[in-house]
Design a protein around this motif. Sequence first.
Motif, mmCIF file in Angstrom:
data_model
loop_
_atom_site.group_PDB
_atom_site.id
_atom_site.type_symbol
_atom_site.label_atom_id
_atom_site.label_comp_id
_atom_site.label_asym_id
_atom_site.label_seq_id
_atom_site.Cartn_x
_atom_site.Cartn_y
_atom_site.Cartn_z
ATOM 1 N N ALA A 534 117.390 -10.577 25.525
ATOM 2 C CA ALA A 534 117.280 -9.461 24.581
ATOM 3 C C ALA A 534 117.884 -8.177 25.141
ATOM 4 C CB ALA A 534 115.815 -9.250 24.206
ATOM 5 N N LYS A 535 117.648 -7.911 26.448
ATOM 6 C CA LYS A 535 118.119 -6.649 27.036
ATOM 7 C C LYS A 535 119.647 -6.614 27.123
ATOM 8 C CE LYS A 535 117.553 -3.673 31.086
ATOM 9 N NZ LYS A 535 116.898 -3.517 32.404
ATOM 10 N N ALA A 536 120.239 -7.692 27.667
ATOM 11 C CA ALA A 536 121.697 -7.718 27.831
ATOM 12 C C ALA A 536 122.410 -7.803 26.478
ATOM 13 C CB ALA A 536 122.091 -8.903 28.709
ATOM 14 N N ALA A 537 121.759 -8.448 25.512
ATOM 15 C CA ALA A 537 122.410 -8.644 24.221
ATOM 16 C C ALA A 537 122.282 -7.435 23.293
ATOM 17 C CB ALA A 537 121.820 -9.870 23.528
ATOM 18 N N ALA A 538 121.384 -6.490 23.614
ATOM 19 C CA ALA A 538 121.122 -5.356 22.710
ATOM 20 C C ALA A 538 122.389 -4.594 22.325
ATOM 21 C CB ALA A 538 120.089 -4.427 23.328
ATOM 22 N N PRO A 539 123.252 -4.181 23.313
ATOM 23 C CA PRO A 539 124.462 -3.460 22.896
ATOM 24 C C PRO A 539 125.438 -4.322 22.101
ATOM 25 C CG PRO A 539 124.474 -3.882 25.278
ATOM 26 C CD PRO A 539 123.120 -4.234 24.782
ATOM 27 N N VAL A 540 125.474 -5.639 22.400
ATOM 28 C CA VAL A 540 126.357 -6.537 21.653
ATOM 29 C C VAL A 540 125.891 -6.641 20.203
ATOM 30 C CG1 VAL A 540 127.326 -8.857 21.534
ATOM 31 C CG2 VAL A 540 126.802 -7.836 23.768
ATOM 32 N N GLU A 548 118.873 -9.701 15.647
ATOM 33 C CA GLU A 548 118.353 -10.726 16.548
ATOM 34 C C GLU A 548 119.491 -11.546 17.131
ATOM 35 O OE1 GLU A 548 115.196 -11.000 17.278
ATOM 36 O OE2 GLU A 548 114.360 -9.617 15.762
ATOM 37 N N LEU A 549 119.226 -12.138 18.327
ATOM 38 C CA LEU A 549 120.203 -13.039 18.925
ATOM 39 C C LEU A 549 120.493 -14.229 18.030
ATOM 40 C CD1 LEU A 549 119.553 -13.377 22.778
ATOM 41 C CD2 LEU A 549 121.764 -13.119 21.634
ATOM 42 N N GLU A 550 119.446 -14.698 17.314
ATOM 43 C CA GLU A 550 119.636 -15.840 16.410
ATOM 44 C C GLU A 550 120.667 -15.519 15.339
ATOM 45 O OE1 GLU A 550 115.973 -17.279 14.860
ATOM 46 O OE2 GLU A 550 115.480 -18.395 16.684
ATOM 47 N N ASP A 551 120.674 -14.263 14.855
ATOM 48 C CA ASP A 551 121.677 -13.874 13.852
ATOM 49 C C ASP A 551 123.091 -13.994 14.423
ATOM 50 O OD1 ASP A 551 119.639 -13.260 12.077
ATOM 51 O OD2 ASP A 551 119.494 -11.182 12.773
ATOM 52 N N LEU A 552 123.235 -13.651 15.714
ATOM 53 C CA LEU A 552 124.537 -13.760 16.375
ATOM 54 C C LEU A 552 124.951 -15.222 16.501
ATOM 55 C CD1 LEU A 552 126.821 -12.218 17.806
ATOM 56 C CD2 LEU A 552 125.553 -12.496 19.955
ATOM 57 N N PHE A 553 123.989 -16.087 16.893
ATOM 58 C CA PHE A 553 124.293 -17.521 17.003
ATOM 59 C C PHE A 553 124.709 -18.103 15.650
ATOM 60 C CE2 PHE A 553 120.973 -17.596 20.629
ATOM 61 C CZ PHE A 553 121.924 -17.165 21.543
ATOM 62 N N ILE A 554 124.012 -17.691 14.580
ATOM 63 C CA ILE A 554 124.339 -18.187 13.231
ATOM 64 C C ILE A 554 125.759 -17.789 12.851
ATOM 65 C CG2 ILE A 554 123.830 -17.900 10.773
ATOM 66 C CD1 ILE A 554 120.858 -17.720 11.536
ATOM 67 N N SER A 555 126.121 -16.548 13.140
ATOM 68 C CA SER A 555 127.455 -16.076 12.764
ATOM 69 C C SER A 555 128.544 -16.827 13.524
ATOM 70 C CB SER A 555 127.576 -14.567 13.000
ATOM 71 O OG SER A 555 127.537 -14.265 14.383
ATOM 72 N N ARG A 568 133.286 -11.793 25.323
ATOM 73 C CA ARG A 568 133.912 -10.680 26.047
ATOM 74 C C ARG A 568 133.055 -9.429 25.994
ATOM 75 N NH1 ARG A 568 139.347 -11.783 27.107
ATOM 76 N NH2 ARG A 568 139.830 -9.574 27.323
ATOM 77 N N HIS A 569 132.195 -9.310 24.937
ATOM 78 C CA HIS A 569 131.309 -8.141 24.849
ATOM 79 C C HIS A 569 130.243 -8.154 25.939
ATOM 80 C CE1 HIS A 569 132.541 -6.233 21.010
ATOM 81 N NE2 HIS A 569 132.987 -7.446 20.729
ATOM 82 N N PHE A 570 130.009 -9.339 26.559
ATOM 83 C CA PHE A 570 128.990 -9.430 27.610
ATOM 84 C C PHE A 570 129.559 -9.110 28.996
ATOM 85 C CE2 PHE A 570 127.088 -11.849 24.212
ATOM 86 C CZ PHE A 570 125.730 -11.593 24.330
ATOM 87 N N LEU A 571 130.894 -8.920 29.092
ATOM 88 C CA LEU A 571 131.508 -8.605 30.378
ATOM 89 C C LEU A 571 131.125 -7.201 30.844
ATOM 90 C CD1 LEU A 571 135.123 -9.970 29.813
ATOM 91 C CD2 LEU A 571 133.494 -10.784 31.524
ATOM 92 N N PRO A 572 130.955 -7.001 32.176
ATOM 93 C CA PRO A 572 130.756 -5.639 32.685
ATOM 94 C C PRO A 572 131.987 -4.798 32.364
ATOM 95 C CG PRO A 572 130.344 -7.294 34.386
ATOM 96 C CD PRO A 572 130.953 -8.011 33.235
ATOM 97 N N GLU A 573 131.802 -3.499 32.257
ATOM 98 C CA GLU A 573 132.917 -2.621 31.888
ATOM 99 C C GLU A 573 134.068 -2.694 32.869
ATOM 100 O OE1 GLU A 573 131.659 1.335 31.180
ATOM 101 O OE2 GLU A 573 130.202 0.792 29.641
ATOM 102 N N SER A 574 133.785 -3.016 34.169
ATOM 103 C CA SER A 574 134.848 -3.055 35.187
ATOM 104 C C SER A 574 135.643 -4.352 35.170
ATOM 105 C CB SER A 574 134.237 -2.881 36.580
ATOM 106 O OG SER A 574 133.268 -3.907 36.805
ATOM 107 N N ALA A 575 135.141 -5.359 34.422
ATOM 108 C CA ALA A 575 135.790 -6.665 34.424
ATOM 109 C C ALA A 575 137.107 -6.610 33.660
ATOM 110 C CB ALA A 575 134.876 -7.710 33.811
#
Length: 730
Positions: A534-540, A548-555, A568-575
């Motif tokens: 939940a924490k890491a996915a919040a900005p995504v 919800e994360l489930e909404d993302l999985f459904i999409s 790619r949205h889960f990558l650190p900004e420096s990556a």
Amino acid sequence: MDTPSPFSPRPLIQKIGTALRTQRVAREFGIETLVRLLNEYLPEEQVAEVRRAYNFGAEMHAGQNRSSGEPYIYHPLAVARILAEMRLDHVTLIAAILHDVIEDTSVSKDEIARQFGSEAAKLVDGVSKIEKIEGMSRVERQAESFRKLLLAMTDDLRVILVKLADRLHNMRTLGAMAPEKKRRIAQETLEIYAPIAQRLGINTLRRELEDLAFANLHPQRYEVFVKAVGERLGDVKSLIREIEQRLSKALAEEGIGATVIGRQKSYYSIYRKMQKKRLKFLDVMDLLGFRIVVAKLDECYRALGIVHHVYKPVPGLFDDYIANARGNGYQSLHTTCVGPEGKKIEIQIRTREMHHIAESGIAAHWQYKLGGRDAANSAPQARAREWLQMLLDSQGSDGAQELVENVKVDLFPDEVYVFTPKGQIRRLPKGATPVDFAYTVHSELGDHCVAARIEGHLEPLNTPLKNGQTVEIITSRHARPNAAWLNYVKTAKARSRIRAFLKEQREDEAIRLGRRLLEIALRELKLPPTVLNAKAAAPVLASYQLEELEDLFISIGTGERLAPLVARHFLPESATGTRSSDSMPLAVEGTEGLVIDYARCCRPIPGDPIIGYVSASRGIIIHRLDCEHVQARKGGPGERIALVWSEKVQGDFLAELKLKAHNRRGLLASVAGEISEAGSSIENVQMPDRSGAEEAVEMRFLITVKDRIHLARVIKRVRRLSAVERVSRS
């Protein structure tokens, strides 16, 4: 065509015609005519309020004209007149006069509430259509307006009385409309508004709506029908009078004071009977109908015996709707007898109160209220509310158009009465099945049903139920609704519940597939699956405006979003976001269901090298790697998905065989036998014409196989046939 001169007599003649028509409408539907009618049953102060509403409406509609040319205000006045003839209360009449001001003028609901009270404002708002929204089609807007009407009806049933009266006057004045629009409005009236009037027991409106719709939908057929009925009945008035007098005399001799009313049955009811029973016009015998209205319940059954003594009854054509009232509260005894000259006549016998409810339905509630007997007759209104609540409760997440379809399914009143094992009566539409029965008892019972005992005998779930049967539902804890049930269920509740389950099932499958796709995409970017919290996915989620994360999985699972792009949205900004070279393919297990689709152009089966393409409407579409469509359509890295078959793959897959053989007697049976012996089933066969002098045929078989090894076994068996020249996979 020459343009008419301003001095031409034609515009002047048209103006005179419109003026004369307006004067006639004013005499028939003007405010003074309405007030005279209202003075018969409303207090003076309430009549004054109705007059004030007219003055307000006339001012707001000033300058607006109907297609026929007369001032627009005469339409709402005519609607109020229809309701006044039904003896409706003054608030309903105010709403009738103002029912178009929100939709067609600048007046708001709040303004109506300030001027005439919140009760009238709610009624006017309930009848008003929703505003036009850019991108919304006419059908969608109509469906949304209808849903709004149903919701308003649950709050106050008088909304539908105003709407039905509005529709009736529109049907009476369709003459100025274009033919196509006439047909569309007439069709809608027959499919929705006349059945609603019947469902709510308002038969006075229903009969006229049906006949007017019939005349406008099939004008030539209607004219022929009217002429044919007239010729069949001859001097119908004298015949009706003869039967009325004979029945009245027989009843009076037995001490029953009754009113006997004869009539020719409506044209649409005769036409519908012909369609329903597939009869020719000459085969329809009961063109005349009679009502016998008595004072007390026991006199209904006594009158029935007298009628059968006077006129011989037709066997099998008797119904007791007093003991088994219809869903809208209608009660009567129905019998068909052989009248004078061998003409069949339908006779209905009921009490005065039953007659009042049969003609007025839910409107009887407010009529009794005016007479100070509100509590005496709330049953029709209670039944109507129960029906509306059932429709809205069963809607679930269906859209407005699905709700309209559910209402159409539920409106037609032919019914069967069946019993639960404990002797409780359940009322169902004609053709209903044990699945419908199960859902009327409880949603959970419907969800888990697997079979039924009808009169103690095991029967399949698609068996149509008949009157008087006792039905017991057999359930299994692991059973779930089946999509095939939608082919035979009849009730809106069952249909809506099954659709809701299938939608949830699709979402569950999409969640599982979407998670797998995203985990693979994360692995390619050297990210662990643990970032899916939940924490890491919040900005995504915020970037995609999801909760919800489930909404993302459904999409992702439904193809709306591409997993590599989301990852790619889960990558650190420096990556740098570069993809790794060791791309891991997605394993296809064959049980993904609705979110995986197999391309028909190449029909991949386990063992084939495969690749997937993401489709926003169909999820992932799997092709064989050597498919010509794959070669022609390379696609970007985000659109294509690497796939492999899982070691645990299971299920039956479709494959197509192309076969060339010498045409001989029994060839098809021989080939089908070999395919069956190889453990495969045939889904479809195509046999083109013979190919000239060789007398050979090309055949195509669509068969089910487990994998490529199974397919090879099928081909090997078919090749053994001496008549077969060549067989290959398409």
